[in-house]
Design an enzyme around this catalytic site. Structure first.
Site, PDB file in Angstrom:
ATOM      1  N   GLY A 112       0.796  -1.223   0.000  1.00 16.38           N
ATOM      2  CA  GLY A 112       0.000   0.000   0.000  1.00 16.38           C
ATOM      3  C   GLY A 112       0.824   1.267   0.000  1.00 16.38           C
ATOM      4  CB  SER A 113      -0.234   4.655   1.098  1.00 12.50           C
ATOM      5  OG  SER A 113      -1.465   4.576   0.419  1.00 12.50           O
ATOM      6  CB  VAL A 114       4.686   2.063   3.035  1.00 16.33           C
ATOM      7  CG1 VAL A 114       3.995   1.977   4.379  1.00 16.33           C
ATOM      8  CG2 VAL A 114       4.566   0.767   2.263  1.00 16.33           C
ATOM      9  CB  VAL A 115       5.280   2.544  -2.533  1.00 14.50           C
ATOM     10  CG1 VAL A 115       5.252   1.088  -2.114  1.00 14.50           C
ATOM     11  CG2 VAL A 115       3.972   2.944  -3.196  1.00 14.50           C
ATOM     12  CE  LYS A 116      -0.524   6.969  -1.651  1.00 14.97           C
ATOM     13  NZ  LYS A 116      -1.754   7.272  -0.907  1.00 14.97           N
TER      14      LYS A 116
END
Length: 663
Positions: free
Chosen positions: A362-366
């Site tokens: 999920g959004s931890v890659v942003k």
């Protein structure tokens, strides 16, 4: 004339005898004497104690426990009949496990007695025309089929014989390597002279003074009974191992096998032409294996594992994993995890799941996608405002930020991280792929190269590639299909909802963010050391050095904006800030990025709850990654990642490093 003829014949025979004696004694006497006195030199080897494994504070994680044992060294030209006699005698004083004894092994033991062999041969049809091998096989088949009433005494002797029979000439094997009673040692000692090759000796097995939980990443060693792994037996035999040697079978024990095994003792054995040992000289006493000192603090490791156990949710949850690293060096400070079967509820300690279980994070890659946008020049430190709005392309689902379904809200990169804007991340990804977004156009106009563009960017941080950790079995993660039919998935790839990564990859990723852009190789072994005269840690033979695998070449200004956004996740003022109050209470202060990915378990919609974080904000000392897959869609599910991370920080400053001097 007849008498004279006989005298001539006798005279000629005497001359021939004298001539033969002259030939034997004068011309070839030295050669024949040398043949009679000929000896062969052979090397006998014996195992040594395996190297130990320590934690970063010098506490023993894996040691060696000594056991009284009974061993057998097979001599030269020892026959089956000889071993049969020894096995029967030894069986009077020693009892071993017979549960794995086969009918075929019992038959081979029975036929080692020449009298039994002859008696059975008479019952084999056409035995006189069979080859020796064929007759032996037929005899074994006959005994295995017709003799099923061996006594316990015979089975015990047969099991002993089987171990003896498996040894090579002048090699040593254990007949019983543990649980040998004092009575057995005493009785065997009194009768050793009657049992050639049998010895009372010492064996070692692995012990775990700090608990068995370390096995989950330290690994295990095969027993003497298991011997060499079947898939590696030929390679290991070529390296000097014996078939019944113990060998590291997984993880650190396997990866560092050449270091831990030590060097076997060597004894030169002189054997006469008759097969008798005439002299033994020890050439080399052997050397205990070198010791490993890990980067892991065992107290901290146990505490992190306990926290995972305590906070592991139920229901559809598939487990929880955490990795704690030194962001400046790549040293693993703790690695813990639980695997959970959502169908049965069974929980298994699984620290290595952190390196081999790919999870859609999920959004931890942003932070990575936004940094990539800066690198690609599609946004700049002075111009990085985009409009958070629904992304609408025909042929795929509408993409929105969770808290903004219909509005158009301008935001900069830091705010996009603080509020976890999906729309912002997708727009960055499309710009990096060279696609100019127009609402309502076909998704098929998005180039399939967008997949590789995003993956190349993420790989700078170790996402989707192996981290290089010094352990076997690491997963590179999982990449979804990336053809034209899957082009809609390229959009959600931009905010971490397509490809799957390991928790260790997240740990390497957040360490890269923390240290300014260096992707450090994670490692567990800090030192290789010898053994001093007291049996403790000796001189340092190897010291691990930090190794940077690559550098993320964004500008300092761009990295500062990303760090500011992660700071605002924890400390921002937006109502849509994704960091919970629990993170704000952690001292010294931290930066973080949370993540949520939509997944399915048994057809039920679930989420993965993840987080990357480091501290302190100004001078990072520790980086943490947590992933909890398969959670039900509840408010608590969105907080479990943060609760685990917050508690790990408390444990770190308590057990590993003082927080004095940090804010």
């Amino acid at each position: 004339m007849r008498l004279n003829l006989l005298l001539v014949i006798v005279f000629l025979l005497l001359l021939a005898l004298v001539g033969q004696m002259a030939y034997l004694q004068l011309q070839n006497g030295a050669a024949f004497k040398a043949e009679v006195n000929r000896t062969d030199n052979t090397i006998e080897t014996n195992n040594v104690q395996r190297g130990m494994i320590y934690d970063s504070t010098g506490q023993v994680l894996v040691g060696n426990e000594a056991h009284q044992a009974i061993s057998y060294t097979k001599g030269v030209n020892v026959s089956s009949a000889d071993m049969y006699q020894v096995a029967n005698k030894l069986g009077r004083y020693l009892t071993i496990d017979t549960s794995s004894l086969t009918d075929r092994q019992s038959a081979i033991y029975y036929l080692a007695d020449p009298a039994h062999q002859q008696a059975i041969a008479k019952k084999i049809p056409k035995a006189n025309v069979l080859s020796a091998n064929a007759l032996a096989e037929a005899s074994e088949d006959y005994v295995a089929k017709h003799f099923d009433n061996f006594s316990d005494r015979q089975k015990n002797a047969a099991a002993i014989f089987t171990k003896m029979n498996g040894a090579y000439a002048l090699s040593t094997t254990y007949i019983k390597e543990s649980d040998v009673s004092t009575a057995e040692i005493s009785q065997i000692g009194e009768h050793l002279s009657e049992m050639p090759g049998v010895k009372t000796s010492t064996s070692w097995s692995r012990s775990y003074p700090s608990g068995n939980s370390v096995k989950s990443f330290v690994g295990t060693v095969t027993s003497e009974k298991q011997g060499l792994p079947a898939d590696e037996v030929n390679i290991l035999l070529s390296q000097g191992y014996s078939r019944n040697d113990s060998v590291g079978s997984s993880y650190i024990e396997k990866a560092y096998e050449p270091i831990l095994k030590g060097t076997k003792s060597r004894t030169s054995v002189e054997v006469s032409s008759g097969g008798k040992v005439t002299k033994q000289i020890q050439e080399y006493a052997g050397k205990k294996g070198s010791n490993l000192v890990l980067t892991v603090n065992s107290k901290f490791q146990d505490a992190v594992q306990s926290e995972i156990d305590k906070q592991l949710p139920g229901g559809t949850c598939q487990g929880a994993y955490a990795v704690v690293m030194n962001p400046k060096t790549g040293a693993i400070l703790a690695m813990a995890g639980d695997s959970r079967n959502p169908n049965t509820g069974k929980v298994t300690t699984d620290a290595l799941g952190a390196i081999n279980q790919p999870i859609v994070m999920g959004s931890v890659v942003k932070p990575a996608i936004i940094t990539g946008g800066f690198e690609a020049g599609v946004i700049t430190p002075s111009n990085n405002t985009l409009v958070d709005q629904p992304i609408v392309l025909t042929g795929t689902s509408k993409i929105t930020t969770d808290w903004n379904q219909n509005q158009e809200i301008p935001m900069n990169a830091a705010m996009a991280l603080e509020t976890s804007s999906n729309s912002y991340a997708v727009q960055i990804g499309m710009k990096m792929a060279g696609f100019k977004y127009t609402p309502g156009e076909s998704v098929n106009n998005v180039p399939t190269s967008m997949f590789q563009t995003l993956r190349n960017n993420f790989s700078q941080y170790g996402l989707g590639v192996k981290t290089g950790i010094d352990l076997p079995g690491e997963s590179a993660g999982l990449k979804g299909l990336s053809g034209r039919k899957q082009i809609g998935s390229a959009l959600v790839e931009a905010f971490g909802n397509y490809d799957a990564y390991t928790t260790l990859q997240l740990g390497q990723y957040v360490s890269t963010l923390a240290n300014g852009g260096y992707r450090m190789r994670p490692y567990l072994v800090d030192q290789i050391r010898g053994t001093n005269k007291n049996g403790g840690l000796g001189a340092v033979e190897y010291q691990a050095e930090p190794q940077a695998l690559n550098y993320v070449d964004a500008s300092p200004e761009a990295k500062a904006i990303v760090k500011q956004g992660m700071y605002q996740v924890v400390n921002g003022t937006s109502a849509h800030r994704t960091g919970a109050d629990v993170l704000q209470k952690v001292k010294p202060g931290i930066v973080a990025k949370t993540g949520t990915a939509e997944t399915f378990v048994n057809g039920q919609q679930t989420v993965t709850s993840s987080i990357i974080t480091y501290a302190p904000t100004s001078d990072p000392q520790v980086a943490i990654a947590v992933a909890v897959p398969g959670l039900p869609e509840t408010t608590a599910s969105y907080l479990v990642n943060q609760n685990i991370a917050a508690e790990i920080y408390n444990l770190y400053w308590k057990d590993v490093q003082s927080d004095n001097g940090f804010k």
